[in-house]
Motif scaffolding. Sequence first.
Motif, PDB file in Angstrom:
ATOM      1  N   LEU A  48      13.998  75.669 -78.843  1.00 30.18           N
ATOM      2  CA  LEU A  48      14.493  74.539 -78.202  1.00 30.18           C
ATOM      3  C   LEU A  48      14.210  74.566 -76.691  1.00 30.18           C
ATOM      4  CD1 LEU A  48      16.257  71.929 -78.316  1.00 30.18           C
ATOM      5  CD2 LEU A  48      18.265  73.483 -77.940  1.00 30.18           C
ATOM      6  N   ALA A  49      14.557  75.713 -76.121  1.00 33.41           N
ATOM      7  CA  ALA A  49      13.884  76.077 -74.874  1.00 33.41           C
ATOM      8  C   ALA A  49      12.351  76.026 -74.589  1.00 33.41           C
ATOM      9  CB  ALA A  49      14.285  77.118 -74.351  1.00 33.41           C
ATOM     10  N   SER A  50      11.432  76.007 -75.574  1.00 38.53           N
ATOM     11  CA  SER A  50      10.054  76.362 -75.450  1.00 38.53           C
ATOM     12  C   SER A  50       9.299  74.947 -75.275  1.00 38.53           C
ATOM     13  CB  SER A  50       9.482  77.439 -76.324  1.00 38.53           C
ATOM     14  OG  SER A  50      10.131  78.535 -76.203  1.00 38.53           O
ATOM     15  N   TYR A  55       9.855  73.390 -80.841  1.00 39.66           N
ATOM     16  CA  TYR A  55      11.008  72.962 -81.684  1.00 39.66           C
ATOM     17  C   TYR A  55      10.927  72.084 -82.727  1.00 39.66           C
ATOM     18  CZ  TYR A  55      15.619  70.437 -82.818  1.00 39.66           C
ATOM     19  OH  TYR A  55      16.458  70.004 -83.034  1.00 39.66           O
ATOM     20  N   ALA A  56       9.739  71.431 -82.933  1.00 40.05           N
ATOM     21  CA  ALA A  56       9.285  70.830 -84.064  1.00 40.05           C
ATOM     22  C   ALA A  56       8.874  71.658 -85.080  1.00 40.05           C
ATOM     23  CB  ALA A  56       8.135  69.651 -83.711  1.00 40.05           C
ATOM     24  N   SER A  57       8.228  72.733 -84.829  1.00 40.35           N
ATOM     25  CA  SER A  57       7.888  73.695 -85.893  1.00 40.35           C
ATOM     26  C   SER A  57       9.058  74.406 -86.444  1.00 40.35           C
ATOM     27  CB  SER A  57       7.276  74.771 -85.025  1.00 40.35           C
ATOM     28  OG  SER A  57       6.794  75.848 -86.092  1.00 40.35           O
ATOM     29  N   ALA A  58       9.801  74.641 -85.513  1.00 42.55           N
ATOM     30  CA  ALA A  58      11.210  75.630 -85.891  1.00 42.55           C
ATOM     31  C   ALA A  58      12.160  74.503 -86.596  1.00 42.55           C
ATOM     32  CB  ALA A  58      12.194  76.030 -84.784  1.00 42.55           C
ATOM     33  N   ALA A  59      12.189  73.350 -86.411  1.00 37.00           N
ATOM     34  CA  ALA A  59      12.884  72.143 -87.042  1.00 37.00           C
ATOM     35  C   ALA A  59      12.225  72.031 -88.646  1.00 37.00           C
ATOM     36  CB  ALA A  59      13.129  71.041 -86.612  1.00 37.00           C
TER      37      ALA A  59
END
Length: 129
Positions: A48-50, A55-59
Amino acid sequence: MPPRVRPTSPHAQIYRWQIGNTLSIVHRLTGAALAVGLLALSYWLVSLASGPESYASAARQLGSPIGLLLLLGWTFAFLYHLLNGVRHLFWDAGRGFERKQRHASGWAVVLGAIALTLCVAAWVWPRLS
């Protein structure tokens, strides 16, 4: 001088399996699962901070079927650990030690954690699509 025959401690084959030892084992396992879940939460927060791509990859990973199954498992682990912790707080206050109370509170913890997990899943599921 011959060695003395020492008594051995009782082991799992002697004891009858009960809800108490099962709940204790599950409490420890859910604590370990929550530690692993903390790593996933940290990964999500760092992504989220990166930036948006991270964030799209983590989501995407946490929103995959395996990711959702893991999140559901961590939700159950959290709720079980929480409810069983409250049960232990009552024990610390000296309440609920009788056999019927121990069994009733144990089943309440298990069924409560399942019910709350299903409620969270029902609340979150429509928002995923």
